[in-house]
Design a protein around this motif. Structure first.
Motif, mmCIF file in Angstrom:
data_model
loop_
_atom_site.group_PDB
_atom_site.id
_atom_site.type_symbol
_atom_site.label_atom_id
_atom_site.label_comp_id
_atom_site.label_asym_id
_atom_site.label_seq_id
_atom_site.Cartn_x
_atom_site.Cartn_y
_atom_site.Cartn_z
ATOM 1 N N THR A 17 -30.480 16.442 -9.088
ATOM 2 C CA THR A 17 -30.819 15.777 -7.823
ATOM 3 C C THR A 17 -30.669 16.758 -6.660
ATOM 4 N N LEU A 18 -30.186 17.970 -6.955
ATOM 5 C CA LEU A 18 -30.123 19.016 -5.932
ATOM 6 C C LEU A 18 -31.530 19.522 -5.604
ATOM 7 N N SER A 19 -31.657 20.122 -4.439
ATOM 8 C CA SER A 19 -32.941 20.728 -4.038
ATOM 9 C C SER A 19 -32.947 22.200 -4.416
ATOM 10 N N PHE A 20 -34.001 22.625 -5.088
ATOM 11 C CA PHE A 20 -34.106 24.020 -5.518
ATOM 12 C C PHE A 20 -35.217 24.710 -4.738
ATOM 13 N N CYS A 21 -35.005 24.857 -3.445
ATOM 14 C CA CYS A 21 -36.034 25.482 -2.605
ATOM 15 C C CYS A 21 -35.705 26.940 -2.309
ATOM 16 N N ALA A 22 -34.520 27.403 -2.718
ATOM 17 C CA ALA A 22 -34.149 28.796 -2.457
ATOM 18 C C ALA A 22 -34.893 29.754 -3.381
ATOM 19 N N SER A 23 -35.003 29.388 -4.670
ATOM 20 C CA SER A 23 -35.652 30.264 -5.649
ATOM 21 C C SER A 23 -35.912 29.488 -6.928
ATOM 22 N N ARG A 24 -36.822 30.021 -7.751
ATOM 23 C CA ARG A 24 -37.052 29.452 -9.086
ATOM 24 C C ARG A 24 -36.355 30.275 -10.157
ATOM 25 N N SER B 179 -39.395 15.795 -2.633
ATOM 26 C CA SER B 179 -40.389 16.844 -2.428
ATOM 27 C C SER B 179 -40.118 18.043 -3.315
ATOM 28 N N ASN B 180 -38.819 18.378 -3.428
ATOM 29 C CA ASN B 180 -38.444 19.524 -4.251
ATOM 30 C C ASN B 180 -38.845 19.323 -5.697
ATOM 31 N N HIS B 181 -38.598 18.132 -6.244
ATOM 32 C CA HIS B 181 -38.912 17.880 -7.643
ATOM 33 C C HIS B 181 -40.415 17.882 -7.891
ATOM 34 N N SER B 182 -41.194 17.505 -6.872
ATOM 35 C CA SER B 182 -42.650 17.512 -7.056
ATOM 36 C C SER B 182 -43.183 18.945 -7.023
ATOM 37 N N GLU B 183 -42.453 19.853 -6.323
ATOM 38 C CA GLU B 183 -42.910 21.230 -6.205
ATOM 39 C C GLU B 183 -42.458 22.083 -7.383
ATOM 40 N N VAL B 184 -41.202 21.945 -7.784
ATOM 41 C CA VAL B 184 -40.646 22.773 -8.856
ATOM 42 C C VAL B 184 -41.074 22.218 -10.212
ATOM 43 N N THR B 185 -41.943 22.923 -10.887
ATOM 44 C CA THR B 185 -42.397 22.493 -12.219
ATOM 45 C C THR B 185 -41.796 23.344 -13.328
ATOM 46 N N ASP B 186 -41.270 24.514 -12.938
ATOM 47 C CA ASP B 186 -40.620 25.362 -13.932
ATOM 48 C C ASP B 186 -39.624 26.294 -13.261
ATOM 49 N N PHE B 187 -38.804 26.943 -14.082
ATOM 50 C CA PHE B 187 -37.847 27.940 -13.621
ATOM 51 C C PHE B 187 -38.094 29.239 -14.393
ATOM 52 N N ILE B 188 -37.502 30.309 -13.903
ATOM 53 C CA ILE B 188 -37.555 31.603 -14.589
ATOM 54 C C ILE B 188 -36.139 31.958 -15.028
ATOM 55 N N LEU B 189 -35.949 32.182 -16.319
ATOM 56 C CA LEU B 189 -34.652 32.602 -16.844
ATOM 57 C C LEU B 189 -34.594 34.129 -16.809
ATOM 58 N N VAL B 190 -33.850 34.671 -15.862
ATOM 59 C CA VAL B 190 -33.814 36.121 -15.643
ATOM 60 C C VAL B 190 -33.247 36.852 -16.856
ATOM 61 N N GLY B 191 -32.226 36.252 -17.484
ATOM 62 C CA GLY B 191 -31.601 36.888 -18.650
ATOM 63 C C GLY B 191 -30.701 38.046 -18.249
ATOM 64 N N PHE B 192 -30.552 39.011 -19.151
ATOM 65 C CA PHE B 192 -29.675 40.160 -18.903
ATOM 66 C C PHE B 192 -30.450 41.252 -18.161
ATOM 67 N N ARG B 193 -29.835 41.736 -17.087
ATOM 68 C CA ARG B 193 -30.466 42.805 -16.298
ATOM 69 C C ARG B 193 -30.109 44.158 -16.916
ATOM 70 N N VAL B 194 -30.831 44.519 -17.939
ATOM 71 C CA VAL B 194 -30.587 45.792 -18.630
ATOM 72 C C VAL B 194 -31.900 46.576 -18.699
ATOM 73 N N ARG B 195 -31.791 47.827 -19.083
ATOM 74 C CA ARG B 195 -32.982 48.664 -19.227
ATOM 75 C C ARG B 195 -33.875 48.128 -20.346
ATOM 76 N N PRO B 196 -35.188 48.261 -20.216
ATOM 77 C CA PRO B 196 -36.115 47.698 -21.215
ATOM 78 C C PRO B 196 -35.836 48.149 -22.644
ATOM 79 N N GLU B 197 -35.392 49.398 -22.816
ATOM 80 C CA GLU B 197 -35.146 49.896 -24.178
ATOM 81 C C GLU B 197 -33.957 49.201 -24.845
#
Length: 313
Positions: free
Chosen positions: A168-175, A7-25
């Motif tokens: 094969t893990l379930s990624f239901c906590a977050s994308r 079920s998890n694999h059918s739901e998760v079609t993509d992830f978000i790569l947060v990257g570095f948490r720095v100021r926009p500038e």
């Protein structure tokens, strides 16, 4: 558990790569830094491969391994850097599920292959210094090809196992993957599966990958040191050690960066990102510099190539 994973694999079609948490500038500064480092990686490793392939004097086992090392560094950095550069300007910062699988698989394949290749290079230096009269016989073209092929084979097997276990893990906590590329530890953090058995298998797998390579490197250098200290002339000892210094530098940079990364606690994700830069970008950038600045044959080949270009002009 199986139904949940499906079920998890059918739901998760993509992830978000947060990257570095720095100021926009600071994004522009990081983008330019990544771009500069990646350009140096492309130039340095492509240049090293070109020099090795075009100079007949570098047609030796050591440079055969070095050419493959440059290729590996070029490829696995290219698996990470272009997507990271795009994400500095992307609003969504998304990566498809298939893209994430591919990124982890290719990165794991080439980083493990590099570890085995460095062990093969240590064995090559051991034969060159401890059995110089038999070097051309023992380090035949066939054996060199087998060592490189074996390195890729071990990298592929470990990558298949690591990637298949991870996805094969379930990624239901977050994308949202709190990293700048798809790596095992950030993916574990967003999984809601029981990770105990997974972590035990992963630890065992890491052990059977890392321990043999480290043992080969350490034993090879213990034999090298015991041989070198028996050389009476200072010049002879210096020459013997100089043939190993570049390889020792490459080993220290890679294993130092990986150790720092995996010794960094999970509660410091930003520090983990900085640490992972060590082996994703810094190591591929430094390897050509280490081998070109510390190696007389490479420096002579570069000078010869530059002289030929100036003559043509």
């Amino acid at each position: 558990m199986g139904d949940r994973g499906t079920s998890n694999h059918s739901e998760v079609t993509d992830f978000i790569l947060v990257g570095f948490r720095v100021r926009p500038e600071l994004h522009i500064l990081l983008f330019l830094l990544f771009l500069l480092v990646y350009a140096m990686i492309l130039l340095g490793n492509a240049g090293m491969m070109a020099i090795i392939m075009t100079d007949p004097r570098l047609n030796t086992p050591m440079y055969f391994f070095l050419g493959n090392l440059s290729f590996i560094d070029l490829v696995y950095s290219s698996v990470i850097a272009p997507k990271a550069l795009v994400n500095f300007w992307s609003q969504s910062k998304s990566i498809s599920f298939a893209g994430c699988v591919s990124q982890l698989f290719l990165f794991a394949l080439f980083i493990v292959t590099e570890g085995f290749l460095l062990a093969a290079m240590a064995y090559d230096r051991f034969i060159a210094i401890c059995n110089p009269l038999l070097y051309s016989v023992q380090m035949s073209a066939r054996l060199c090809a087998q060592l490189v092929a074996g390195s890729y084979f071990c990298g592929c097997i470990s990558s298949v196992l690591e990637t298949s276990m991870t996805f094969t893990l379930s990624f239901c906590a977050s994308r949202a993957i709190d990293h700048f590329y798809c790596d095992v530890r950030p993916l574990q953090r967003i999984s809601c599966s029981d990770l105990f058995i997974y972590k035990m298998i992963s630890f065992f797998l890491s052990g059977i990958i890392i321990l043999p390579t480290i043992i080969v490197i350490i034993v090879s250098y213990l034999c090298i040191v015991s041989t070198v200290v028996k050389i009476r002339s200072t010049e002879g000892r210096k020459k013997a050690f100089s043939t190993c210094s570049s390889h020792l530098g490459a080993v220290s940079v890679l294993y130092g960066a990986v150790s720092f990364m995996y010794l960094t606690p999970d509660r410091f994700p930003e520090l983990s990102k900085v640490a992972s830069l060590g082996y994703t970008l810094v190591t591929p950038m430094l390897n050509p510099l280490i081998y070109s600045l510390r190696n007389r044959d490479v420096k002579e080949a570069i000078n010869k190539l530059l002289e030929k270009k100036s003559t043509i002009q």
